[in-house]
Design a protein around this motif. Structure first.
Motif, PDB file in Angstrom:
ATOM      1  N   LEU A   9      22.014 -42.234  62.305  1.00 27.28           N
ATOM      2  CA  LEU A   9      21.627 -43.255  61.867  1.00 27.28           C
ATOM      3  C   LEU A   9      20.519 -43.029  60.556  1.00 27.28           C
ATOM      4  CD1 LEU A   9      21.033 -45.922  64.301  1.00 27.28           C
ATOM      5  CD2 LEU A   9      23.145 -45.681  62.936  1.00 27.28           C
ATOM      6  N   ARG A  10      19.671 -42.241  60.828  1.00 30.45           N
ATOM      7  CA  ARG A  10      18.500 -41.767  59.951  1.00 30.45           C
ATOM      8  C   ARG A  10      19.147 -41.016  58.701  1.00 30.45           C
ATOM      9  NH1 ARG A  10      15.354 -41.398  64.811  1.00 30.45           N
ATOM     10  NH2 ARG A  10      16.012 -39.527  65.217  1.00 30.45           N
ATOM     11  N   ALA A  11      20.149 -40.192  58.920  1.00 27.62           N
ATOM     12  CA  ALA A  11      21.012 -39.557  57.887  1.00 27.62           C
ATOM     13  C   ALA A  11      21.598 -40.450  56.915  1.00 27.62           C
ATOM     14  CB  ALA A  11      21.975 -38.420  58.486  1.00 27.62           C
ATOM     15  N   GLU A  12      21.957 -41.637  57.314  1.00 25.28           N
ATOM     16  CA  GLU A  12      22.735 -42.572  56.668  1.00 25.28           C
ATOM     17  C   GLU A  12      21.654 -43.624  55.735  1.00 25.28           C
ATOM     18  OE1 GLU A  12      25.933 -43.277  56.144  1.00 25.28           O
ATOM     19  OE2 GLU A  12      26.391 -41.419  57.361  1.00 25.28           O
ATOM     20  N   GLY A  13      20.354 -43.183  55.799  1.00 28.41           N
ATOM     21  CA  GLY A  13      19.399 -44.038  55.142  1.00 28.41           C
ATOM     22  C   GLY A  13      18.699 -44.928  55.778  1.00 28.41           C
ATOM     23  N   VAL A  14      18.795 -45.232  57.084  1.00 27.22           N
ATOM     24  CA  VAL A  14      18.088 -46.225  57.912  1.00 27.22           C
ATOM     25  C   VAL A  14      16.833 -45.683  58.166  1.00 27.22           C
ATOM     26  CG1 VAL A  14      18.203 -47.523  59.941  1.00 27.22           C
ATOM     27  CG2 VAL A  14      20.365 -46.997  58.875  1.00 27.22           C
ATOM     28  N   ALA A  15      15.693 -46.569  58.058  1.00 24.80           N
ATOM     29  CA  ALA A  15      14.377 -46.167  58.065  1.00 24.80           C
ATOM     30  C   ALA A  15      13.980 -45.942  59.627  1.00 24.80           C
ATOM     31  CB  ALA A  15      13.330 -46.965  57.499  1.00 24.80           C
ATOM     32  N   SER A  16      13.315 -44.646  59.710  1.00 23.67           N
ATOM     33  CA  SER A  16      13.108 -44.202  61.350  1.00 23.67           C
ATOM     34  C   SER A  16      12.182 -45.549  61.945  1.00 23.67           C
ATOM     35  CB  SER A  16      12.185 -43.343  61.340  1.00 23.67           C
ATOM     36  OG  SER A  16      12.849 -42.052  60.764  1.00 23.67           O
ATOM     37  N   ALA A  17      11.519 -46.329  61.184  1.00 20.45           N
ATOM     38  CA  ALA A  17      10.837 -47.399  61.938  1.00 20.45           C
ATOM     39  C   ALA A  17      11.784 -48.420  62.373  1.00 20.45           C
ATOM     40  CB  ALA A  17       9.919 -48.043  60.877  1.00 20.45           C
ATOM     41  N   THR A  37      35.153 -45.266  52.638  1.00 17.45           N
ATOM     42  CA  THR A  37      33.849 -45.138  51.909  1.00 17.45           C
ATOM     43  C   THR A  37      33.300 -46.681  51.949  1.00 17.45           C
ATOM     44  OG1 THR A  37      34.629 -43.344  51.128  1.00 17.45           O
ATOM     45  CG2 THR A  37      32.844 -44.515  50.006  1.00 17.45           C
ATOM     46  N   ALA A  38      34.217 -47.401  51.453  1.00 16.79           N
ATOM     47  CA  ALA A  38      33.786 -48.962  51.183  1.00 16.79           C
ATOM     48  C   ALA A  38      33.306 -49.513  52.606  1.00 16.79           C
ATOM     49  CB  ALA A  38      34.677 -49.836  50.666  1.00 16.79           C
ATOM     50  N   LEU A  39      33.883 -49.309  53.942  1.00 14.08           N
ATOM     51  CA  LEU A  39      33.534 -50.086  54.912  1.00 14.08           C
ATOM     52  C   LEU A  39      32.231 -49.252  55.387  1.00 14.08           C
ATOM     53  CD1 LEU A  39      36.986 -50.118  56.894  1.00 14.08           C
ATOM     54  CD2 LEU A  39      35.676 -51.767  55.949  1.00 14.08           C
ATOM     55  N   ARG A  40      31.937 -48.014  55.120  1.00 13.41           N
ATOM     56  CA  ARG A  40      30.705 -47.284  55.547  1.00 13.41           C
ATOM     57  C   ARG A  40      29.840 -47.900  54.735  1.00 13.41           C
ATOM     58  NH1 ARG A  40      30.411 -40.778  56.081  1.00 13.41           N
ATOM     59  NH2 ARG A  40      28.136 -40.646  56.858  1.00 13.41           N
ATOM     60  N   VAL A  41      29.804 -48.174  53.369  1.00 15.55           N
ATOM     61  CA  VAL A  41      28.848 -48.685  52.643  1.00 15.55           C
ATOM     62  C   VAL A  41      28.452 -50.087  53.150  1.00 15.55           C
ATOM     63  CG1 VAL A  41      28.465 -49.606  50.407  1.00 15.55           C
ATOM     64  CG2 VAL A  41      29.168 -47.501  50.508  1.00 15.55           C
ATOM     65  N   LEU A  42      29.489 -51.039  53.554  1.00 14.20           N
ATOM     66  CA  LEU A  42      29.207 -52.204  54.111  1.00 14.20           C
ATOM     67  C   LEU A  42      28.288 -52.234  55.300  1.00 14.20           C
ATOM     68  CD1 LEU A  42      32.581 -54.114  53.119  1.00 14.20           C
ATOM     69  CD2 LEU A  42      30.279 -54.512  52.130  1.00 14.20           C
ATOM     70  N   ARG A  43      28.913 -51.243  56.352  1.00 14.39           N
ATOM     71  CA  ARG A  43      28.075 -51.092  57.644  1.00 14.39           C
ATOM     72  C   ARG A  43      26.881 -50.689  57.312  1.00 14.39           C
ATOM     73  NH1 ARG A  43      28.839 -46.617  60.621  1.00 14.39           N
ATOM     74  NH2 ARG A  43      27.997 -45.562  58.817  1.00 14.39           N
ATOM     75  N   ASN A  44      26.424 -49.804  56.311  1.00 18.95           N
ATOM     76  CA  ASN A  44      25.077 -49.296  56.172  1.00 18.95           C
ATOM     77  C   ASN A  44      24.391 -50.495  55.578  1.00 18.95           C
ATOM     78  OD1 ASN A  44      25.663 -46.887  56.955  1.00 18.95           O
ATOM     79  ND2 ASN A  44      25.741 -45.763  55.111  1.00 18.95           N
ATOM     80  N   ILE A  45      24.892 -51.346  54.716  1.00 18.56           N
ATOM     81  CA  ILE A  45      24.058 -52.294  54.367  1.00 18.56           C
ATOM     82  C   ILE A  45      23.539 -53.353  55.523  1.00 18.56           C
ATOM     83  CG2 ILE A  45      24.035 -54.560  53.071  1.00 18.56           C
ATOM     84  CD1 ILE A  45      26.047 -53.244  51.106  1.00 18.56           C
ATOM     85  N   SER A  46      24.394 -53.547  56.369  1.00 27.56           N
ATOM     86  CA  SER A  46      24.190 -54.174  57.775  1.00 27.56           C
ATOM     87  C   SER A  46      23.020 -53.702  58.453  1.00 27.56           C
ATOM     88  CB  SER A  46      25.528 -54.798  58.234  1.00 27.56           C
ATOM     89  OG  SER A  46      25.803 -53.634  59.302  1.00 27.56           O
ATOM     90  N   LEU A  47      23.072 -52.317  58.592  1.00 27.15           N
ATOM     91  CA  LEU A  47      22.242 -51.531  59.157  1.00 27.15           C
ATOM     92  C   LEU A  47      20.901 -51.656  58.568  1.00 27.15           C
ATOM     93  CD1 LEU A  47      24.208 -48.243  60.278  1.00 27.15           C
ATOM     94  CD2 LEU A  47      23.671 -50.326  61.602  1.00 27.15           C
ATOM     95  N   ARG A  48      20.571 -51.330  57.508  1.00 21.73           N
ATOM     96  CA  ARG A  48      19.450 -51.451  56.713  1.00 21.73           C
ATOM     97  C   ARG A  48      18.770 -53.000  56.523  1.00 21.73           C
ATOM     98  NH1 ARG A  48      22.015 -47.781  52.088  1.00 21.73           N
ATOM     99  NH2 ARG A  48      22.178 -45.811  53.076  1.00 21.73           N
ATOM    100  N   ALA A  49      19.574 -53.889  56.768  1.00 26.18           N
ATOM    101  CA  ALA A  49      19.112 -55.319  56.788  1.00 26.18           C
ATOM    102  C   ALA A  49      18.558 -55.645  57.984  1.00 26.18           C
ATOM    103  CB  ALA A  49      20.330 -56.269  56.359  1.00 26.18           C
ATOM    104  N   ALA A  50      18.807 -54.996  59.068  1.00 27.71           N
ATOM    105  CA  ALA A  50      18.581 -55.463  60.323  1.00 27.71           C
ATOM    106  C   ALA A  50      16.838 -55.160  60.508  1.00 27.71           C
ATOM    107  CB  ALA A  50      19.311 -54.641  61.349  1.00 27.71           C
TER     108      ALA A  50
END
Length: 411
Positions: A185-193, A158-171
């Motif tokens: 990716l969209r299901a993980e909260g990454v914006a479609s744009a 869970t912690a690794l997934r949270v960290l990974r998702n932070i890097s996805l949303r920061a990109a």
């Protein structure tokens, strides 16, 4: 108005002259971008995928691309602990290499070898004022969880997934290699744009359809009169060899049908052992990786190729073997979820057959049908080549990547 940087720094553990899939596809793109006027640097290791004792030169320029190879441990892939140390040492060495290499406004593109490398890269990019792009060939830790790494099913995962998702949303952009991965990716909260779909490709000029009678390796390997079911590349834990083994057992009386395995991998070794135990050694040939310059000839040996993916991994991995098979103008047997990424293409384009994992009888029936109808098999192969040229050719892919990078926001 300040012009956006034309510098790109790619981060991946393997690069030229390594023959692994991620190394080859990155080498293709990096060299093409250099031709198109980009200033391209690679931060990679000194290792080879299947030769951990190798030590490549720390720095070189190859085909206009600057390669910076960092020092790491070199335990290789045999043991989990050694592999983890190889990963950790790359994270550390690559981090400092990025701090020394990346500049404000540069694009820093993190691939996914080693897993979760974007978690390190996003920190280095932020410190240097660079823009992060994630080029996702797979999604970890989900892949590891589905492959049975129990330690990642709890808080650590869970912690690794949270960290990974932070890097996805920061990109500024996350490049998925398939629609189902983009959905994840969209299901993980990454914006479609901030999600783009850019499938992998094959070199349509280097790999072309070769008639069976002109495939030199068919004769060399004693397969001139056989109907050959081929597999080319790594056969790993994500793949599903049980169905092909079961179908081969059902077809053991068909001496004209031969299963050809070119490459290596964890499951390839196990498959060879199981083939021998089942008394099917005369129905299979196992061959090592062939030189990349010989890829067209090696793919031409088979009358039809198979690929596979365990259904739980759909959207986490895409079997990119499809593109080489299509370039060779051969039908595809996709042993995957019928709604999987490659299965959708095969069904839509009528360029092969989709078989659910575990359906050994259905696979055997499909093989018999293809062996009995050369015109149907040839038509499927021609359609595969057609879709490759239309959608998945190298030239078109590089044009799309160039456009994507030029259009990214400057911050």
């Amino acid at each position: 108005m300040t012009q956006p940087s034309r510098r790109i720094v790619f981060v991946n553990r393997f690069y030229h002259p390594d023959h692994s899939a991620t190394a080859q596809i990155l080498t293709d793109l990096a060299e093409a971008l250099a031709v198109l006027g980009w200033d391209v640097t690679i931060v990679t290791s000194r290792l080879r995928y299947d030769e951990p004792s190798a030590s490549l030169a720390p720095a070189e320029v190859h085909h206009g691309v600057t390669i910076r190879r960092v020092a790491t441990t070199h335990f290789g892939r045999a043991g989990l602990a050694g592999r983890l140390l190889d990963y950790l040492s790359f994270y550390g060495s690559a981090f400092f290499a990025l701090l020394a290499t990346a500049r404000r406004g540069d694009l820093v593109v993190a691939k996914t070898d080693p897993p979760l490398v974007s978690v390190m890269v996003v920190v280095a990019a932020k410190l240097r004022g660079a823009r992060l792009v994630n080029w996702l060939q797979d999604l970890y830790p989900e892949v590891a969880v589905e492959l049975g790494v129990e330690a990642l099913r709890g808080p650590v995962g869970t912690a690794l997934r949270v960290l990974r998702n932070i890097s996805l949303r920061a990109a500024v952009m996350n490049v998925a290699i398939g629609e189902r991965m983009a959905e994840r990716l969209r299901a993980e909260g990454v914006a479609s744009a901030r999600v783009a779909v850019m499938p992998n490709w094959s070199d349509e000029s280097a790999v072309r359809p070769i008639p069976r009678e002109q495939a030199s390796l068919r004769k060399e390997w004693g397969l001139s009169e056989a109907f050959v079911i081929g597999y080319s590349g790594n056969l790993g834990r994500a793949h599903e060899p049980e169905t092909i083994l079961g179908a081969a057992a059902l077809l053991r009386e068909r001496a004209d049908i031969v299963f050809l395995m070119i490459g290596s991998g964890h499951e390839s070794t196990r498959l060879a052992e199981r083939v021998a135990a089942a008394g099917l050694a005369d129905r299979f040939q196992f061959r090592p990786y062939q030189p990349r310059a010989q890829l067209g000839q090696s793919l031409a040996v088979a009358d039809v190729h198979w690929l596979s993916l365990r259904p739980a991994l759909e959207g986490l991995i895409v079997p990119s073997k499809f593109y080489g098979i299509a370039a060779a103008g051969r039908p595809v047997i996709a042993i995957t979820d019928p709604d999987g990424e490659i299965a959708r293409i095969v069904t839509r384009e009528k360029c092969g057959v989709v078989v659910e994992p575990g359906d050994c009888a259905g696979l055997a029936e499909a093989i018999v049908a293809l062996a009995a109808d050369a015109s149907k098999s040839d038509a499927m192969g021609a359609r595969a080549r057609g879709v490759l040229e239309r959608d998945y050719g190298r030239g078109a892919a590089f044009t799309r990547w160039d456009a994507l990078f030029r259009e990214l926001p400057t911050k």
